[in-house]
Write a protein that holds these residues in place. Sequence first.
Motif, PDB file in Angstrom:
ATOM      1  N   LEU A 113       0.833  -1.206   0.000  1.00  0.00           N
ATOM      2  CA  LEU A 113       0.000   0.000   0.000  1.00  0.00           C
ATOM      3  C   LEU A 113       0.864   1.251   0.000  1.00  0.00           C
ATOM      4  CD1 LEU A 113      -2.723  -0.980   2.626  1.00  0.00           C
ATOM      5  CD2 LEU A 113      -2.986  -0.851   0.143  1.00  0.00           C
ATOM      6  N   ALA A 172      -1.553   4.302   2.733  1.00  0.00           N
ATOM      7  CA  ALA A 172      -2.232   3.858   3.955  1.00  0.00           C
ATOM      8  C   ALA A 172      -1.572   4.477   5.179  1.00  0.00           C
ATOM      9  CB  ALA A 172      -2.194   2.341   4.059  1.00  0.00           C
ATOM     10  N   THR A 184      -9.183   7.546   3.933  1.00  0.00           N
ATOM     11  CA  THR A 184      -7.844   6.965   4.031  1.00  0.00           C
ATOM     12  C   THR A 184      -7.935   5.515   4.502  1.00  0.00           C
ATOM     13  OG1 THR A 184      -6.866   9.112   4.551  1.00  0.00           O
ATOM     14  CG2 THR A 184      -5.610   7.168   5.206  1.00  0.00           C
ATOM     15  N   THR A 185      -7.117   4.662   3.908  1.00  0.00           N
ATOM     16  CA  THR A 185      -7.013   3.295   4.415  1.00  0.00           C
ATOM     17  C   THR A 185      -6.157   3.337   5.670  1.00  0.00           C
ATOM     18  OG1 THR A 185      -7.209   2.322   2.219  1.00  0.00           O
ATOM     19  CG2 THR A 185      -6.207   0.951   3.931  1.00  0.00           C
ATOM     20  N   ASN A 238     -12.569   2.864   5.626  1.00  0.00           N
ATOM     21  CA  ASN A 238     -11.558   1.923   5.143  1.00  0.00           C
ATOM     22  C   ASN A 238     -10.616   1.446   6.235  1.00  0.00           C
ATOM     23  OD1 ASN A 238     -12.428   1.986   2.404  1.00  0.00           O
ATOM     24  ND2 ASN A 238     -11.518   4.014   2.231  1.00  0.00           N
TER      25      ASN A 238
END
Length: 129
Positions: A26, A29, A76-77, A102
């Motif tokens: 990612l 993240a 946002t993750t 997320n």
Amino acid sequence: MSKLDAILDEARSHLRRLEPHEVHALEDALVVDIRPARNRLAEGEIENSVVVERIVLEWRLDPAGEWRLPGFTADTTVVVVCNEGYSSSLAARDLQRVGLVNATDLVGGFRAWREAGLPVVPGGSEPVV
């Protein structure tokens, strides 16, 4: 099945949990380490993770809260990391409840990350207060 197992299963039913290599891949993240200081000192940390003690997690990551950390949005993750991936599931569920759609956690926690041979830096980061 114990009541705790049922609570954990229910929490995880709302998460798309991520394996260590998925988290490592990612780019945008926010990885949040909720492990106790003694574990982080002994085992290390994921590089660029943010240490937030569990007791203030929701306040620091409420996307609309006045005490929130800068640099993230409700989209946002956010990947929560604990030792083995249990308390992080409950924490990620709680972050979804405050608006981080997320939010998720790392399957197997920090120990699975380390066992996968992914990068670890020395522990000791001060938690965000």
